[in-house]
Scaffold this motif. Structure first.
Motif, PDB file in Angstrom:
ATOM      1  N   CYS A  82       5.418   5.691   2.557  1.00 37.93           N
ATOM      2  CA  CYS A  82       4.276   6.270   1.848  1.00 37.93           C
ATOM      3  C   CYS A  82       4.586   7.708   1.448  1.00 37.93           C
ATOM      4  CB  CYS A  82       3.030   6.226   2.720  1.00 37.93           C
ATOM      5  SG  CYS A  82       1.592   7.011   1.959  1.00 37.93           S
ATOM      6  N   SER A  83       4.373   8.024   0.172  1.00 39.39           N
ATOM      7  CA  SER A  83       4.670   9.365  -0.335  1.00 39.39           C
ATOM      8  C   SER A  83       3.596  10.389   0.000  1.00 39.39           C
ATOM      9  CB  SER A  83       4.826   9.308  -1.859  1.00 39.39           C
ATOM     10  OG  SER A  83       5.908   8.486  -2.220  1.00 39.39           O
TER      11      SER A  83
ATOM     12  N   PRO B  89      -3.229  -3.048 -11.318  1.00 38.80           N
ATOM     13  CA  PRO B  89      -2.619  -4.227 -10.684  1.00 38.80           C
ATOM     14  C   PRO B  89      -1.423  -3.881  -9.812  1.00 38.80           C
ATOM     15  CG  PRO B  89      -3.230  -4.762 -12.936  1.00 38.80           C
ATOM     16  CD  PRO B  89      -3.454  -3.272 -12.769  1.00 38.80           C
ATOM     17  N   SER B  90      -0.658  -2.854 -10.183  1.00 36.18           N
ATOM     18  CA  SER B  90       0.511  -2.474  -9.381  1.00 36.18           C
ATOM     19  C   SER B  90       0.117  -1.767  -8.086  1.00 36.18           C
ATOM     20  CB  SER B  90       1.456  -1.595 -10.195  1.00 36.18           C
ATOM     21  OG  SER B  90       0.808  -0.403 -10.596  1.00 36.18           O
TER      22      SER B  90
ATOM     23  N   LYS C  75      -4.250   5.209   1.258  1.00 35.32           N
ATOM     24  CA  LYS C  75      -3.082   5.598   0.467  1.00 35.32           C
ATOM     25  C   LYS C  75      -3.479   5.811  -0.993  1.00 35.32           C
ATOM     26  CE  LYS C  75       0.653   3.332   1.372  1.00 35.32           C
ATOM     27  NZ  LYS C  75       1.723   2.300   1.410  1.00 35.32           N
ATOM     28  N   LEU C  76      -4.319   4.912  -1.506  1.00 40.19           N
ATOM     29  CA  LEU C  76      -4.801   5.048  -2.888  1.00 40.19           C
ATOM     30  C   LEU C  76      -5.700   6.269  -3.031  1.00 40.19           C
ATOM     31  CD1 LEU C  76      -5.086   3.934  -5.778  1.00 40.19           C
ATOM     32  CD2 LEU C  76      -6.953   2.487  -4.942  1.00 40.19           C
ATOM     33  N   VAL C  77      -6.513   6.530  -2.018  1.00 43.93           N
ATOM     34  CA  VAL C  77      -7.409   7.693  -2.038  1.00 43.93           C
ATOM     35  C   VAL C  77      -6.600   8.984  -2.135  1.00 43.93           C
ATOM     36  CG1 VAL C  77      -9.115   9.003  -0.715  1.00 43.93           C
ATOM     37  CG2 VAL C  77      -9.244   6.501  -0.784  1.00 43.93           C
ATOM     38  N   LEU C  78      -5.566   9.106  -1.309  1.00 43.65           N
ATOM     39  CA  LEU C  78      -4.741  10.315  -1.332  1.00 43.65           C
ATOM     40  C   LEU C  78      -3.970  10.437  -2.646  1.00 43.65           C
ATOM     41  CD1 LEU C  78      -3.331  10.417   2.314  1.00 43.65           C
ATOM     42  CD2 LEU C  78      -5.036  11.934   1.306  1.00 43.65           C
TER      43      LEU C  78
ATOM     44  N   SER D 102      -0.857  -2.839  -2.316  1.00 41.62           N
ATOM     45  CA  SER D 102      -0.638  -1.772  -1.337  1.00 41.62           C
ATOM     46  C   SER D 102      -1.958  -1.234  -0.809  1.00 41.62           C
ATOM     47  CB  SER D 102       0.167  -0.642  -1.986  1.00 41.62           C
ATOM     48  OG  SER D 102       0.305   0.450  -1.117  1.00 41.62           O
ATOM     49  N   ALA D 103      -2.969  -1.156  -1.683  1.00 40.41           N
ATOM     50  CA  ALA D 103      -4.279  -0.633  -1.282  1.00 40.41           C
ATOM     51  C   ALA D 103      -5.012  -1.579  -0.336  1.00 40.41           C
ATOM     52  CB  ALA D 103      -5.139  -0.359  -2.510  1.00 40.41           C
TER      53      ALA D 103
END
Length: 363
Positions: A269-270, A18-19, A30-33, A23-24
């Protein structure tokens, strides 16, 4: 400070929390990386974010009754701060320790957390808790196949129903303009979506929805998040659909379909060092963010025991100052090479920049 990107393989994303979900939506890549790098950040996180994790842990310990008085508060505070500062030093971030010198309102926020403890003690002293009340801190909620899973800060169950609470140590509201043009403060949409996803996961596990959802701030304000059961289910189904879409494009090696480089998506983005789309975007948008790319032309040494480098970016020669003298030899080895510097300090009047404690160079 100078790094090379480690070998990594794009992996299928098995779950979303959920967090992560909001963002995704904006940039699924971003989630993939993050998933491909084991959720280990490729860039240093600022001091306030590190401090926020300490605050969050303290609130958790208060809710679990590990911290019950001032003595246990001070001991846990000291232990957690030391542990975090030792971790920062091990990761080469000694420049932002001790945290109390680099965190905004360090003492004030410490007192805010202490007030949460004091108010809890007063509440317990002045009220009789129903014997059937149960507290579940750090409770994992998930669907049956664990594709949507996360840990909620606190669940309270009693005869009148269930309350889900999520602790936030930063800004909770954002400005919104209504139809009449008046600016009003609304709960950040990402926090609303997060809690509503938790609500549906709770339903999937218990066959009942919570009675209420609350965000709890450092001021011990309980901010209610209104919701409809159908809305929570809709968000959940959309999260499943997003996860399916992401994995479809991964299996077809079509990353272009799920990457979305913009200032809003990329600025904090990190994982931008691993994003080739961001690197391409940066070549024409470097004035809009605190990163710079280019070819290293020359290294200059200054009398204040720092060095600067001259960077050729397109047809511009940009100067970056404030780099540590002990890294001079490393930077000289980069002359003629294309590099990207992340987390620089810039001014609006000039493209020239200064290195900070968080500046990292990837070649």
């Amino acid at each position: 400070m100078i790094k090379k990107l480690s070998d990594h393989k794009i992996k299928m994303v098995n779950r979303i929390s959920p967090s992560q979900y909001y963002s995704a939506i904006s940039c699924p890549y971003k989630l993939v990386l993050a998933n491909s790098f084991g959720y280990q950040s490729l860039l240093p996180i600022n001091a306030n974010a590190h401090f926020g994790s300490v605050l969050h842990k303290m609130i958790e310990l208060i809710s679990k009754d590990v911290i019950i008085d001032e003595q246990s508060f001070l001991k846990n505070w000291s232990d957690l701060i030391k542990k975090k500062e030792d971790e920062l030093k091990e990761n080469g971030l000694v420049g932002i320790t001790p945290l109390k010198y680099f965190v905004n309102d360090f003492a004030f926020k410490k007192n805010q957390v202490k007030n949460i403890l004091l108010k809890k003690r007063d509440r317990l002293k002045n009220t009789i808790q129903p014997s059937s009340t149960n507290f579940f801190p750090e409770k994992r909620l998930e669907n049956s196949d664990k594709t949507v899973t996360g840990i909620v800060d606190l669940i309270i169950e009693n005869d009148s129903g269930t309350t889900i609470l999520d602790f936030k140590t930063g800004k909770v509201f954002s400005d919104a303009i209504d139809e009449s043009g008046i600016t009003e403060q609304t709960i950040k949409i990402e926090y609303e979506i997060q809690l509503k996803l938790y609500a549906h996961l709770y339903f999937l596990m218990t066959k009942k929805y919570p009675k209420s959802l609350f965000i709890v701030t450092l001021r011990n304000d309980f901010i209610k998040v209104e919701f409809e059961n159908s809305e929570c289910e809709k968000i959940y189904l959309e999260a499943l659909e997003l996860l399916s879409t992401i994995n479809f494009h991964i299996s077809n090696n079509d990353m272009a379909a799920i990457v979305n480089p913009t200032i809003e998506n990329c600025k904090y983005c990190s994982y931008r060092p691993a994003c080739s789309s961001y690197s391409k975007w940066l070549t024409v948008n470097f004035e809009a963010v605190n990163d710079l790319f280019g070819r290293v032309e020359k290294i200059n040494q200054f009398s204040n025991e720092t060095i600067g480098l001259e960077l050729k970016t397109q047809d511009k020669l940009i100067l970056i100052n404030g780099l540590p003298l002990e890294k001079k030899e490393n930077f000289e080895s980069l002359i003629g090479k294309i590099i990207i510097l992340y987390n620089l300090k810039k001014t609006k009047q000039s493209l020239n920049a200064t290195a900070s404690s968080f500046t990292v160079v990837y070649e």
